[in-house]
Motif scaffolding. Structure first.
Motif, PDB file in Angstrom:
ATOM      1  N   ALA A 162       0.862  -1.177   0.000  1.00  0.00           N
ATOM      2  CA  ALA A 162       0.000   0.000   0.000  1.00  0.00           C
ATOM      3  C   ALA A 162       0.901   1.230   0.000  1.00  0.00           C
ATOM      4  CB  ALA A 162      -0.919   0.023   1.208  1.00  0.00           C
ATOM      5  N   GLU A 163       0.334   2.349  -0.408  1.00  0.00           N
ATOM      6  CA  GLU A 163       1.099   3.590  -0.388  1.00  0.00           C
ATOM      7  C   GLU A 163       1.370   3.994   1.050  1.00  0.00           C
ATOM      8  OE1 GLU A 163       0.949   8.230  -1.864  1.00  0.00           O
ATOM      9  OE2 GLU A 163      -0.766   6.931  -2.227  1.00  0.00           O
ATOM     10  N   LYS A 164       2.591   4.389   1.304  1.00  0.00           N
ATOM     11  CA  LYS A 164       2.975   4.868   2.634  1.00  0.00           C
ATOM     12  C   LYS A 164       2.633   6.350   2.676  1.00  0.00           C
ATOM     13  CE  LYS A 164       7.073   5.165   5.513  1.00  0.00           C
ATOM     14  NZ  LYS A 164       8.522   4.924   5.517  1.00  0.00           N
ATOM     15  N   ASP A 165       1.549   6.671   3.348  1.00  0.00           N
ATOM     16  CA  ASP A 165       1.068   8.047   3.353  1.00  0.00           C
ATOM     17  C   ASP A 165       1.030   8.573   4.775  1.00  0.00           C
ATOM     18  OD1 ASP A 165       0.095  10.441   2.503  1.00  0.00           O
ATOM     19  OD2 ASP A 165      -1.885   9.705   1.945  1.00  0.00           O
ATOM     20  N   THR A 166       1.826   9.590   5.021  1.00  0.00           N
ATOM     21  CA  THR A 166       1.871  10.167   6.356  1.00  0.00           C
ATOM     22  C   THR A 166       1.117  11.494   6.433  1.00  0.00           C
ATOM     23  OG1 THR A 166       3.978  11.241   5.827  1.00  0.00           O
ATOM     24  CG2 THR A 166       4.067   9.081   6.916  1.00  0.00           C
ATOM     25  N   ARG A 167       0.540  11.911   5.323  1.00  0.00           N
ATOM     26  CA  ARG A 167      -0.181  13.189   5.300  1.00  0.00           C
ATOM     27  C   ARG A 167      -1.628  12.987   5.729  1.00  0.00           C
ATOM     28  NH1 ARG A 167       0.393  14.015  -0.723  1.00  0.00           N
ATOM     29  NH2 ARG A 167       0.326  11.790  -0.512  1.00  0.00           N
ATOM     30  N   ALA A 187       0.770  16.851  -4.545  1.00  0.00           N
ATOM     31  CA  ALA A 187       1.438  16.139  -3.450  1.00  0.00           C
ATOM     32  C   ALA A 187       2.233  14.965  -3.993  1.00  0.00           C
ATOM     33  CB  ALA A 187       0.409  15.662  -2.443  1.00  0.00           C
ATOM     34  N   SER A 188       3.388  14.784  -3.429  1.00  0.00           N
ATOM     35  CA  SER A 188       4.243  13.690  -3.874  1.00  0.00           C
ATOM     36  C   SER A 188       3.989  12.444  -3.038  1.00  0.00           C
ATOM     37  CB  SER A 188       5.706  14.111  -3.770  1.00  0.00           C
ATOM     38  OG  SER A 188       6.001  14.419  -2.433  1.00  0.00           O
ATOM     39  N   SER A 189       4.457  11.353  -3.538  1.00  0.00           N
ATOM     40  CA  SER A 189       4.287  10.081  -2.847  1.00  0.00           C
ATOM     41  C   SER A 189       5.291   9.963  -1.709  1.00  0.00           C
ATOM     42  CB  SER A 189       4.494   8.938  -3.832  1.00  0.00           C
ATOM     43  OG  SER A 189       4.490   7.713  -3.165  1.00  0.00           O
ATOM     44  N   ASN A 190       4.958   9.166  -0.741  1.00  0.00           N
ATOM     45  CA  ASN A 190       5.870   8.892   0.364  1.00  0.00           C
ATOM     46  C   ASN A 190       6.445   7.490   0.288  1.00  0.00           C
ATOM     47  OD1 ASN A 190       5.705  11.387   1.765  1.00  0.00           O
ATOM     48  ND2 ASN A 190       3.651  10.820   2.409  1.00  0.00           N
TER      49      ASN A 190
END
Length: 144
Positions: free
Chosen positions: A50-55, A66-69
């Motif tokens: 899964a995408e690592k999203d901290t936002r 927004a860029s990917s994490n």
């Protein structure tokens, strides 16, 4: 997207593919395991990314570009959908009353294909990481 962020995304991809490679290797190593610690045949495992999203959600809405994490492994799941392979061998110690032995639901060809895919994904992440590193190096040379 900053160059350090690009390197971070590549690093998370390499870490995820490393774990995927480990799980695939584990599947291949257990292709003939008819009895595990629980007394049942080994069950094929797969990795879920899964995408690592901290936002926060509002943070994503504020920044349309927004860029990917990066990527993260959310879980390792057992393949319960693919049936176990039944082989008639009444002399086997794990044979059932009808003489059939249940072997793991692992197809070596599929696992090798997945291993090649994971290896190439890992290499692509290395290429991206090295590209970002080279750009950072050139950017530092501009200031000289």
């Amino acid at each position: 997207m900053s160059l350090f962020n690009a390197m971070n995304v590549s690093a998370t991809g390499m870490t995820a593919q490393q774990l995927r490679t480990d799980i695939i290797s584990q599947n291949i190593a257990n292709v003939n395991t008819t009895r595990g610690a629980d007394g049942k045949p080994y069950v094929r495992k797969t990795v879920v990314f899964a995408e690592k999203d901290t936002r926060s959600f509002s943070g994503v809405l504020e920044n349309a570009l927004a860029s990917s994490n990066g990527v993260k492994v959310t879980k390792i799941v057992e393949d319960k959908e693919t049936p176990m392979k039944k082989v008639y061998d009444p002399s086997h110690p794990d044979a059932d009353v009808d003489g059939y032995v249940s072997y793991p639901n692992i197809d070596t060809v599929t696992e090798m294909t997945n291993l090649i895919d994971a290896s190439r994904s890992y290499e692509a992440n290395i290429t991206c990481f090295n590209g970002a590193k080279a750009m950072e190096s050139k950017a530092l040379e501009i200031g000289k």
